[in-house]
Design a protein around this motif. Structure first.
Motif, PDB file in Angstrom:
ATOM      1  N   TRP A  84       0.818  -1.196   0.000  1.00 33.35           N
ATOM      2  CA  TRP A  84       0.000   0.000   0.000  1.00 33.35           C
ATOM      3  C   TRP A  84       0.860   1.257   0.000  1.00 33.35           C
ATOM      4  CZ3 TRP A  84      -3.793  -2.259  -1.757  1.00 33.35           C
ATOM      5  CH2 TRP A  84      -4.368  -3.400  -1.188  1.00 33.35           C
ATOM      6  N   ARG A  85       0.236   2.371  -0.363  1.00 34.94           N
ATOM      7  CA  ARG A  85       0.971   3.607  -0.643  1.00 34.94           C
ATOM      8  C   ARG A  85       1.828   4.061   0.531  1.00 34.94           C
ATOM      9  NH1 ARG A  85      -2.660   8.681  -1.948  1.00 34.94           N
ATOM     10  NH2 ARG A  85      -3.262   8.232   0.206  1.00 34.94           N
ATOM     11  N   GLY A  86       1.308   4.016   1.744  1.00 33.11           N
ATOM     12  CA  GLY A  86       2.071   4.492   2.900  1.00 33.11           C
ATOM     13  C   GLY A  86       3.373   3.735   3.077  1.00 33.11           C
ATOM     14  N   ASN A  87       3.340   2.389   2.947  1.00 35.58           N
ATOM     15  CA  ASN A  87       4.561   1.597   3.076  1.00 35.58           C
ATOM     16  C   ASN A  87       5.460   1.769   1.850  1.00 35.58           C
ATOM     17  OD1 ASN A  87       3.746   0.522   5.572  1.00 35.58           O
ATOM     18  ND2 ASN A  87       2.537  -1.091   4.573  1.00 35.58           N
ATOM     19  N   ALA A  88       4.871   1.942   0.673  1.00 37.29           N
ATOM     20  CA  ALA A  88       5.684   2.095  -0.534  1.00 37.29           C
ATOM     21  C   ALA A  88       6.489   3.384  -0.515  1.00 37.29           C
ATOM     22  CB  ALA A  88       4.785   2.058  -1.771  1.00 37.29           C
ATOM     23  N   GLN A  89       5.952   4.438   0.096  1.00 36.72           N
ATOM     24  CA  GLN A  89       6.681   5.697   0.173  1.00 36.72           C
ATOM     25  C   GLN A  89       7.869   5.629   1.116  1.00 36.72           C
ATOM     26  OE1 GLN A  89       3.654   8.509   1.288  1.00 36.72           O
ATOM     27  NE2 GLN A  89       2.888   8.769  -0.815  1.00 36.72           N
ATOM     28  N   ARG A  90       7.874   4.658   2.022  1.00 35.47           N
ATOM     29  CA  ARG A  90       8.981   4.542   2.970  1.00 35.47           C
ATOM     30  C   ARG A  90      10.064   3.589   2.499  1.00 35.47           C
ATOM     31  NH1 ARG A  90       4.541   4.747   6.669  1.00 35.47           N
ATOM     32  NH2 ARG A  90       4.492   2.457   6.763  1.00 35.47           N
ATOM     33  N   LEU A  91       9.979   3.110   1.284  1.00 43.59           N
ATOM     34  CA  LEU A  91      11.005   2.206   0.777  1.00 43.59           C
ATOM     35  C   LEU A  91      12.339   2.939   0.636  1.00 43.59           C
ATOM     36  CD1 LEU A  91       9.250   0.058  -1.976  1.00 43.59           C
ATOM     37  CD2 LEU A  91      10.267  -0.740   0.163  1.00 43.59           C
ATOM     38  N   GLY A  92      13.407   2.266   0.963  1.00 44.61           N
ATOM     39  CA  GLY A  92      14.728   2.864   0.854  1.00 44.61           C
ATOM     40  C   GLY A  92      15.377   2.666  -0.494  1.00 44.61           C
ATOM     41  N   PRO A 193      21.375  21.633   5.507  1.00 42.39           N
ATOM     42  CA  PRO A 193      21.340  20.412   6.336  1.00 42.39           C
ATOM     43  C   PRO A 193      20.399  19.359   5.743  1.00 42.39           C
ATOM     44  CG  PRO A 193      20.077  22.167   7.367  1.00 42.39           C
ATOM     45  CD  PRO A 193      20.734  22.782   6.172  1.00 42.39           C
ATOM     46  N   VAL A 194      20.868  18.105   5.699  1.00 40.18           N
ATOM     47  CA  VAL A 194      20.077  16.993   5.174  1.00 40.18           C
ATOM     48  C   VAL A 194      20.413  15.736   5.964  1.00 40.18           C
ATOM     49  CG1 VAL A 194      19.966  17.934   2.834  1.00 40.18           C
ATOM     50  CG2 VAL A 194      21.855  16.426   3.462  1.00 40.18           C
ATOM     51  N   LEU A 195      19.561  14.727   5.833  1.00 42.83           N
ATOM     52  CA  LEU A 195      19.896  13.397   6.300  1.00 42.83           C
ATOM     53  C   LEU A 195      20.819  12.736   5.278  1.00 42.83           C
ATOM     54  CD1 LEU A 195      16.400  12.123   7.530  1.00 42.83           C
ATOM     55  CD2 LEU A 195      18.316  12.885   8.949  1.00 42.83           C
ATOM     56  N   VAL A 196      21.821  12.027   5.751  1.00 43.19           N
ATOM     57  CA  VAL A 196      22.775  11.412   4.829  1.00 43.19           C
ATOM     58  C   VAL A 196      22.610   9.893   4.772  1.00 43.19           C
ATOM     59  CG1 VAL A 196      24.465  13.262   5.021  1.00 43.19           C
ATOM     60  CG2 VAL A 196      24.500  11.398   6.669  1.00 43.19           C
ATOM     61  N   GLN A 197      21.671   9.323   5.520  1.00 43.81           N
ATOM     62  CA  GLN A 197      21.359   7.906   5.402  1.00 43.81           C
ATOM     63  C   GLN A 197      19.992   7.660   6.025  1.00 43.81           C
ATOM     64  OE1 GLN A 197      24.599   6.356   8.054  1.00 43.81           O
ATOM     65  NE2 GLN A 197      22.986   5.051   8.834  1.00 43.81           N
ATOM     66  N   GLY A 198      19.404   6.559   5.621  1.00 44.00           N
ATOM     67  CA  GLY A 198      18.113   6.196   6.163  1.00 44.00           C
ATOM     68  C   GLY A 198      16.967   6.659   5.280  1.00 44.00           C
ATOM     69  N   GLY A 200      14.261   8.693   3.564  1.00 43.10           N
ATOM     70  CA  GLY A 200      14.103  10.090   3.179  1.00 43.10           C
ATOM     71  C   GLY A 200      15.396  10.830   2.922  1.00 43.10           C
ATOM     72  N   ALA A 201      16.554  10.178   3.072  1.00 44.09           N
ATOM     73  CA  ALA A 201      17.828  10.872   2.863  1.00 44.09           C
ATOM     74  C   ALA A 201      18.002  11.276   1.406  1.00 44.09           C
ATOM     75  CB  ALA A 201      18.987   9.996   3.325  1.00 44.09           C
ATOM     76  N   ALA A 202      17.676  10.356   0.496  1.00 43.03           N
ATOM     77  CA  ALA A 202      17.875  10.649  -0.929  1.00 43.03           C
ATOM     78  C   ALA A 202      17.019  11.835  -1.369  1.00 43.03           C
ATOM     79  CB  ALA A 202      17.549   9.418  -1.762  1.00 43.03           C
ATOM     80  N   ALA A 203      15.777  11.886  -0.930  1.00 38.74           N
ATOM     81  CA  ALA A 203      14.900  12.994  -1.323  1.00 38.74           C
ATOM     82  C   ALA A 203      15.425  14.328  -0.792  1.00 38.74           C
ATOM     83  CB  ALA A 203      13.483  12.735  -0.813  1.00 38.74           C
ATOM     84  N   LEU A 239      25.536   4.089   2.457  1.00 35.39           N
ATOM     85  CA  LEU A 239      25.725   5.047   1.358  1.00 35.39           C
ATOM     86  C   LEU A 239      24.691   4.893   0.259  1.00 35.39           C
ATOM     87  CD1 LEU A 239      29.604   4.780   0.960  1.00 35.39           C
ATOM     88  CD2 LEU A 239      28.312   6.359   2.387  1.00 35.39           C
ATOM     89  N   TRP A 240      23.706   4.045   0.469  1.00 37.87           N
ATOM     90  CA  TRP A 240      22.782   3.751  -0.621  1.00 37.87           C
ATOM     91  C   TRP A 240      21.966   4.969  -1.063  1.00 37.87           C
ATOM     92  CZ3 TRP A 240      22.666   0.140  -4.020  1.00 37.87           C
ATOM     93  CH2 TRP A 240      21.548  -0.006  -4.847  1.00 37.87           C
ATOM     94  N   GLY A 241      21.710   5.914  -0.180  1.00 34.43           N
ATOM     95  CA  GLY A 241      20.941   7.095  -0.560  1.00 34.43           C
ATOM     96  C   GLY A 241      21.585   7.883  -1.695  1.00 34.43           C
ATOM     97  N   PHE A 242      22.925   7.822  -1.811  1.00 37.36           N
ATOM     98  CA  PHE A 242      23.616   8.547  -2.878  1.00 37.36           C
ATOM     99  C   PHE A 242      23.680   7.731  -4.173  1.00 37.36           C
ATOM    100  CE2 PHE A 242      25.043  10.237   1.123  1.00 37.36           C
ATOM    101  CZ  PHE A 242      24.991  11.606   0.926  1.00 37.36           C
ATOM    102  N   ASN A 243      23.118   6.506  -4.143  1.00 38.16           N
ATOM    103  CA  ASN A 243      22.959   5.716  -5.363  1.00 38.16           C
ATOM    104  C   ASN A 243      21.550   5.831  -5.937  1.00 38.16           C
ATOM    105  OD1 ASN A 243      25.607   4.593  -5.426  1.00 38.16           O
ATOM    106  ND2 ASN A 243      25.020   3.174  -3.791  1.00 38.16           N
ATOM    107  N   GLU A 244      20.679   6.533  -5.225  1.00 36.57           N
ATOM    108  CA  GLU A 244      19.303   6.646  -5.692  1.00 36.57           C
ATOM    109  C   GLU A 244      19.243   7.503  -6.959  1.00 36.57           C
ATOM    110  OE1 GLU A 244      16.604   5.273  -4.735  1.00 36.57           O
ATOM    111  OE2 GLU A 244      17.201   4.337  -2.836  1.00 36.57           O
ATOM    112  N   GLU A 245      18.299   7.141  -7.816  1.00 34.50           N
ATOM    113  CA  GLU A 245      18.174   7.823  -9.098  1.00 34.50           C
ATOM    114  C   GLU A 245      17.819   9.288  -8.930  1.00 34.50           C
ATOM    115  OE1 GLU A 245      15.509   7.435 -13.216  1.00 34.50           O
ATOM    116  OE2 GLU A 245      15.530   5.816 -11.711  1.00 34.50           O
ATOM    117  N   VAL A 246      17.029   9.622  -7.907  1.00 32.96           N
ATOM    118  CA  VAL A 246      16.615  11.015  -7.727  1.00 32.96           C
ATOM    119  C   VAL A 246      17.821  11.898  -7.410  1.00 32.96           C
ATOM    120  CG1 VAL A 246      16.078  10.603  -5.287  1.00 32.96           C
ATOM    121  CG2 VAL A 246      14.994  12.506  -6.486  1.00 32.96           C
TER     122      VAL A 246
END
Length: 503
Positions: A84-92, A193-198, A200-203, A239-246
């Motif tokens: 469902w949408r709520g869980n899909a938005q929290r995917l890393g 300032p941003v989150l660097v892991q976890g 929502g970090a990529a966004a 470091l996976w957030g810096f591999n995200e396409e966004v």
């Protein structure tokens, strides 16, 4: 033919009965489809309320509502799943076909299609190998789009006035960057300032990079000349957030040169390929961004010294060339001696010429001075005075000429009045003219003209010779050119006029 009667309660159940019947106490009553589907749903959910399954994603599809539909499969089986949408938005990570994952959720049935499915509440990549496979697949896809093309990378500014840093404000990375910048070349630093892991970090990282690019020039927040995206070392999962396409697309679309400083020297992310320059560490990124001020000052001093030496050497060479060429020139006295001699010669010639001219002028003056006697001058003066007295004006001569001119004017005026063509009109005569204004002098000429104009002393009258009737309206008067009076001839002086002329 009689209808068969229903069996009694005591009769055995006949399998070949045409009508369905239920006996009292029967423990298998007929259920509706909805009832048995609901019982099956409760049974499956009670038995498999929490499961973890491992499989490969297939047919991943995100609906417009935000729900994520997929299938998990292995070598011999397939299981439909929904998130469902709520869980899909929290995917890393971004789910793609072929990625091996471990999904956690519960089994349920879908009565609309008589199948069962897994409602996924959490999904993780199954091991580092699967994570690396997903990374390679994403890298190949983005590289095919040209996001990693070296030709699109821009050079960094030599001396940036403002540096933007995208990192965590509480970590050691920002302190290392600020310390290194202060040692090398202090400049203005803007930290986003941003989150660097976890989650929502990529966004947040992507939004920070886009935010720096959207800052206007001359705004309240200075627009950076270069942006550093930094994070300390960690595992591939950290470091996976810096591999995200966004994040990769945000760095590639940035209008400001970007330095990627994620992890240690051995760590590599997709952000490093998209950035304009990759730094092995955040500290190295600060060193790359600015030069060393002391080295620049020393370089400037060295350039100034080289300029002084070059100017001195150039002046020395010029002085040597001037002295060498000056030695080939003759002495100034030798250049001026012929001209000085010529000047002396001309001055002597001038003195002799002046003396000679003075002697000649003295002779001429003496010769003409002898002819200037006072008696001769007095005689000429008296003779000219007599001529002047003889040429004086007399009033009698002027009055005689005026009377002669007046008599000539009176004679011309009498002649003018006698020759005036309109004077006879006052005595009852008529002037006849044709259409062109020409005077008709005889009857034959008048008979040949169709329209005539009769001019009287008090006006004109148009007539037609064919009908012999007068015109209804008088014709306009024919303009006649006035006769200019002749100027009286100047009276010639008579033989007896002894009045002399002045000019």
């Amino acid at each position: 033919m009689p209808f068969p009667s229903a069996p009694d309660d005591d009769d055995d159940f006949r399998k070949d009965a045409l009508l369905a019947s239920e006996r009292s106490g029967d423990n298998a009553p007929a259920l509706s489809i909805s009832e048995i589907s609901a019982q099956l749903k409760r049974t499956v959910e009670d038995r498999f309320g929490f499961v973890r399954v491992r499989g490969e994603l297939s047919g991943v599809k995100r609906a417009a509502s935000g729900h994520l539909y997929m299938a998990l499969k292995d070598e011999s089986a397939r299981l439909d799943g929904v998130m469902w949408r709520g869980n899909a938005q929290r995917l890393g990570f971004l789910p793609e076909d072929g990625v091996e994952v471990i999904a956690t959720g519960k089994l349920t049935t879908y009565p609309g299609r008589s199948n069962y499915q897994l409602v996924v509440e959490r999904m993780e990549i199954a091991g580092e190998g699967a994570l690396l496979a997903l990374l390679a697949k994403t890298k190949a896809r983005l590289e095919a789009e040209g996001l990693f093309d070296p030709r699109r990378k821009r050079p960094l500014p030599f001396l940036p006035r403002t540096i933007g840093v995208v990192t965590s404000p509480t970590g050691a990375v920002i302190r290392d960057i600020l310390h290194r910048l202060s040692d090398r070349f202090p400049c203005h630093v803007v930290v986003w300032p941003v989150l660097v892991q976890g989650q929502g970090a990529a966004a947040q990282v992507a939004a920070a990079v886009r935010g720096f690019s959207e800052l206007p020039e001359g705004g309240p927040i200075p627009r950076p000349d270069v942006v550093i995206v930094a994070r300390g070392g960690g595992s591939i999962e950290d470091l996976w957030g810096f591999n995200e396409e966004v994040v990769v697309r945000a760095i590639a679309a940035s209008t400001i040169p970007v330095i990627s400083a994620v992890g240690h020297e051995t760590d590599t992310t997709l952000a490093d390929f998209a950035a304009d320059l990759r730094a092995p560490t955040p500290t190295a990124a600060a060193e790359i961004a600015v030069p060393v001020r002391a080295e620049l000052a020393a370089q400037v001093a060295e350039l100034q010294a080289r300029r002084g030496r070059a100017m001195a050497r150039m002046l020395g060479h010029a002085r040597e060339r001037l002295e060498s060429r000056g030695q080939r020139l003759p002495a100034p006295e030798a250049l001026l001696q012929p001209q000085a001699q010529r000047l002396d010669d001309l001055a002597d010639r001038l003195r002799r010429a002046l003396l000679h001219r003075t002697e000649i002028a003295s002779g001429v003056l003496a010769r003409h001075g002898g002819a200037l006697r006072p008696a001769l001058l007095t005689h000429r003066l008296e003779r000219e005075r007599e001529r002047l007295a003889a040429r004086r004006l007399r009033p009698e001569a002027l009055l005689q000429r005026i009377d002669h001119a007046r008599s000539r004017i009176d004679a011309l005026d009498r002649l003018r009045r006698s020759l005036d063509p309109e004077a006879p009109l006052q005595r009852g005569y008529v002037l006849v003219t044709d259409r062109g204004g020409h005077v008709v002098k005889d009857r034959a000429t008048a008979a040949q003209r169709a329209d005539l104009t009769l001019k009287f002393a008090d006006g004109t009258l148009a007539v037609t010779t064919a009908t012999g009737t007068a015109g209804a309206e008088p014709a306009p008067p024919v303009p006649t050119a006035p006769t200019a009076p002749r100027a009286p001839a100047r009276a010639r002086p008579t033989a007896g006029d002894d009045q002399p002329k002045l000019l």
